[in-house]
Design a protein around this motif. Structure first.
Motif, short mmCIF file in Angstrom:
data_model
loop_
_atom_site.label_atom_id
_atom_site.label_comp_id
_atom_site.label_asym_id
_atom_site.label_seq_id
_atom_site.Cartn_x
_atom_site.Cartn_y
_atom_site.Cartn_z
N ASN A 156 -42.68 -33.27 -3.26
CA ASN A 156 -40.95 -33.00 -3.36
C ASN A 156 -40.01 -34.31 -4.43
O ASN A 156 -39.61 -34.53 -3.75
CB ASN A 156 -40.07 -33.26 -1.78
CG ASN A 156 -39.21 -33.32 -2.03
OD1 ASN A 156 -38.47 -32.20 -2.37
ND2 ASN A 156 -38.69 -33.52 -0.58
N ILE A 157 -40.54 -33.90 -5.69
CA ILE A 157 -39.13 -34.77 -6.55
C ILE A 157 -37.99 -34.66 -6.53
O ILE A 157 -37.08 -33.08 -7.15
CB ILE A 157 -39.75 -34.81 -7.57
CG1 ILE A 157 -41.29 -35.11 -7.95
CG2 ILE A 157 -39.22 -35.46 -9.07
CD1 ILE A 157 -42.24 -35.14 -8.80
N PRO A 158 -36.70 -34.94 -6.24
CA PRO A 158 -35.13 -34.66 -6.00
C PRO A 158 -34.72 -33.89 -7.08
O PRO A 158 -35.39 -34.95 -8.07
CB PRO A 158 -34.87 -36.35 -5.66
CG PRO A 158 -36.17 -37.12 -5.22
CD PRO A 158 -37.34 -36.42 -5.52
N LEU A 159 -34.48 -33.40 -7.24
CA LEU A 159 -32.94 -33.07 -8.77
C LEU A 159 -31.78 -32.79 -8.00
O LEU A 159 -31.18 -31.76 -7.29
CB LEU A 159 -34.27 -31.30 -9.06
CG LEU A 159 -34.99 -31.69 -10.12
CD1 LEU A 159 -35.67 -29.98 -10.94
CD2 LEU A 159 -34.85 -31.92 -10.86
N ASP A 163 -28.46 -31.71 -13.05
CA ASP A 163 -29.41 -31.17 -13.18
C ASP A 163 -30.23 -29.92 -13.30
O ASP A 163 -30.23 -29.31 -14.63
CB ASP A 163 -30.66 -31.92 -12.78
CG ASP A 163 -30.35 -33.48 -12.89
OD1 ASP A 163 -29.63 -33.89 -14.51
OD2 ASP A 163 -31.25 -34.15 -12.85
N ASN A 164 -30.11 -29.20 -12.49
CA ASN A 164 -29.91 -27.65 -11.66
C ASN A 164 -29.20 -27.00 -12.27
O ASN A 164 -29.44 -25.69 -13.30
CB ASN A 164 -30.36 -27.74 -9.90
CG ASN A 164 -31.83 -28.34 -9.33
OD1 ASN A 164 -32.70 -27.85 -9.80
ND2 ASN A 164 -31.49 -28.91 -8.65
N LEU A 165 -27.84 -26.92 -12.23
CA LEU A 165 -26.70 -26.36 -12.93
C LEU A 165 -26.98 -26.60 -14.64
O LEU A 165 -27.22 -25.77 -15.22
CB LEU A 165 -25.75 -27.04 -12.77
CG LEU A 165 -24.92 -26.76 -11.45
CD1 LEU A 165 -23.82 -26.99 -11.48
CD2 LEU A 165 -24.97 -25.27 -11.28
N TRP A 166 -27.71 -27.81 -15.21
CA TRP A 166 -27.81 -27.86 -16.84
C TRP A 166 -28.61 -26.65 -17.30
O TRP A 166 -28.69 -25.96 -18.38
CB TRP A 166 -27.69 -29.00 -16.98
CG TRP A 166 -27.97 -29.51 -18.55
CD1 TRP A 166 -27.36 -29.78 -19.72
CD2 TRP A 166 -29.22 -29.31 -18.80
NE1 TRP A 166 -27.43 -30.01 -21.23
CE2 TRP A 166 -28.85 -29.90 -21.03
CE3 TRP A 166 -30.19 -29.62 -18.71
CZ2 TRP A 166 -30.03 -29.84 -21.88
CZ3 TRP A 166 -31.68 -29.27 -20.25
CH2 TRP A 166 -30.93 -29.33 -21.30
N LYS A 245 -35.68 -35.89 -16.25
CA LYS A 245 -34.76 -35.15 -15.02
C LYS A 245 -34.21 -33.63 -15.06
O LYS A 245 -35.05 -32.40 -14.52
CB LYS A 245 -33.97 -35.24 -14.05
CG LYS A 245 -34.91 -37.18 -13.19
CD LYS A 245 -34.71 -36.21 -11.73
CE LYS A 245 -34.86 -37.51 -10.70
NZ LYS A 245 -35.64 -37.47 -10.01
N GLN A 246 -34.21 -33.57 -16.34
CA GLN A 246 -33.44 -32.19 -17.09
C GLN A 246 -34.13 -31.21 -17.38
O GLN A 246 -35.07 -30.29 -16.70
CB GLN A 246 -32.44 -32.58 -17.96
CG GLN A 246 -31.58 -32.95 -17.67
CD GLN A 246 -30.00 -33.52 -19.26
OE1 GLN A 246 -30.23 -33.90 -20.10
NE2 GLN A 246 -28.75 -33.32 -18.73
N LEU A 247 -35.91 -31.82 -18.49
CA LEU A 247 -37.06 -31.07 -18.23
C LEU A 247 -37.71 -30.80 -16.78
O LEU A 247 -38.27 -29.58 -16.56
CB LEU A 247 -37.80 -32.36 -18.64
CG LEU A 247 -39.40 -31.67 -19.11
CD1 LEU A 247 -39.23 -30.84 -20.21
CD2 LEU A 247 -39.64 -32.37 -20.63
N LEU A 248 -37.24 -31.46 -16.10
CA LEU A 248 -38.16 -30.44 -14.74
C LEU A 248 -37.66 -29.77 -13.91
O LEU A 248 -38.07 -28.92 -13.58
CB LEU A 248 -37.90 -32.01 -13.46
CG LEU A 248 -39.43 -31.36 -12.21
CD1 LEU A 248 -40.02 -31.44 -12.07
CD2 LEU A 248 -38.64 -32.93 -10.85
N ALA A 249 -35.89 -30.07 -14.17
CA ALA A 249 -35.30 -28.92 -13.97
C ALA A 249 -35.81 -27.58 -14.53
O ALA A 249 -35.75 -26.42 -14.55
CB ALA A 249 -33.05 -29.43 -13.53
#
Length: 335
Positions: A156-159, A163-166, A245-249
């Motif tokens: 559970n790595i926070p996003l 970042d999700n919307l991007w 973080k954006q890459l993870l999203a």
């Protein structure tokens, strides 16, 4: 092992991104077992950008690039604190030297066989030996050693919403999304530019939007340009445009990922996205995407059929032996 629930636990694992992703599952398993324990994680500067906002964990940055100052800063940050348990999960000598800044009653390290670079000199407890473990399973043995039941890994790595919307704004909403993360930390672990381009064409023909992701280095940007130049399919180039973080999203909202032995392969695993791994230099059974070990395209065993478990295959062009047909055969199961 029966033990009194610890009040304070220090995790020592600086790098790299893939290994830190494995370590997250260990830390969060410990949190579920010992919810009242205070957990401190000594971690690398870049790696903290990905996982440093995990709930209820104190992160202390160790910047190895600062040399001796990094050790001095670490000692000051810990300020002579005493932990019940240290989980020393990195065998590099610099990590063992850093461990001298951490006071702990129980100092857990790898078993004698795996305690390379003299790590055994810096610990007073050893995890149990394992036969041919994946790196993640090796890490999980640390949790087991302190009383955490063995269970399938969870992450559970926070996003953030931002970042999700991007990520949503960068991906197709009409097609499935296929992500190529072509660049490993060492160029010899990259697959061929032509191979990546042919797979991009193939996935486009199967009604996927194809995107390329990677870091901001010149070599990664050039590799992406070379792939795009050869490919006939349209490719969404995100190389150098994403934070970790954006890459993870992006990986979370994708449908399928193709990557060599590199951090984004393991980042994809943490968010449940299937990965086709490309392996020639390291044993995919040890370092492959944990949930997709049967989906790798590999020639490692071709080059080292009787290798020791952790042995690396050496040579500048080994990845070229992975054929486009071999990769397509792995992809077909997901199409």
């Amino acid at each position: 092992m029966n033990m009194t629930p610890p009040q304070s636990i220090c995790i020592l694992r600086f790098s790299a991104i893939g290994d830190v992703c494995h370590a997250v599952s260990v830390v969060q398993a410990i949190q579920r077992q010992y919810p009242k324990a205070k957990i401190t994680w000594v971690i690398g500067k870049i790696e903290a950008m990905l996982v440093g906002d995990i709930d209820n964990v104190e992160f202390i940055i160790f910047d190895k690039k600062t040399g001796l100052k990094g050790y001095s800063d670490l000692r000051k940050k810990l300020n002579n604190r005493q932990f019940d348990i240290l989980l020393h999960m990195q065998v590099a000598l610099r990590a063992s030297i850093a461990s001298l800044c951490i006071k702990a009653t129980q100092r857990w390290g790898f078993d004698q066989t795996r305690a390379k670079e003299g790590q055994w000199l810096f610990t007073n407890h050893k995890i149990k030996p394992q036969s041919q473990p994946h790196v993640l399973d090796g890490f999980m043995a640390f949790a087991e050693a302190i009383g955490v039941p063995v269970a399938p890994p969870q992450w559970n790595i926070p996003l953030s919403t931002h970042d999700n919307l991007w990520a949503h704004s960068q991906l197709s909403h009409e097609k499935k999304n296929f992500i190529i993360c072509p660049s490993a930390s060492k160029a010899e672990r990259n697959w061929s530019t032509k191979g990546y381009a042919e797979i991009a064409n193939y996935m486009h023909d199967n009604n996927y939007q194809v995107s390329i992701c990677g870091g901001p280095t010149d070599s990664e940007k050039q590799l992406a340009k070379d792939i795009i130049q050869i490919a006939t399919a349209p490719i969404n180039n995100l190389v150098g445009d994403t934070s970790l973080k954006q890459l993870l999203a992006i990986l979370k909202h994708a449908d399928l990922v193709l990557a060599p032995d590199t951090g984004p392969a393991h980042m994809s695993t943490t968010v449940g996205t299937p990965v086709i791994g490309l392996y020639a230099h390291s044993n995919p059974g040890r370092t492959g995407p944990y949930n997709n070990l049967n989906d790798v395209a590999e020639v490692y065993h071709q080059h080292l059929p009787n290798s020791e478990w952790g042995q690396r295959a050496k040579g500048p062009n080994l990845m070229d032996d992975i054929s486009v047909a071999q990769v397509k055969s792995r992809l077909q199961a997901w199409l």
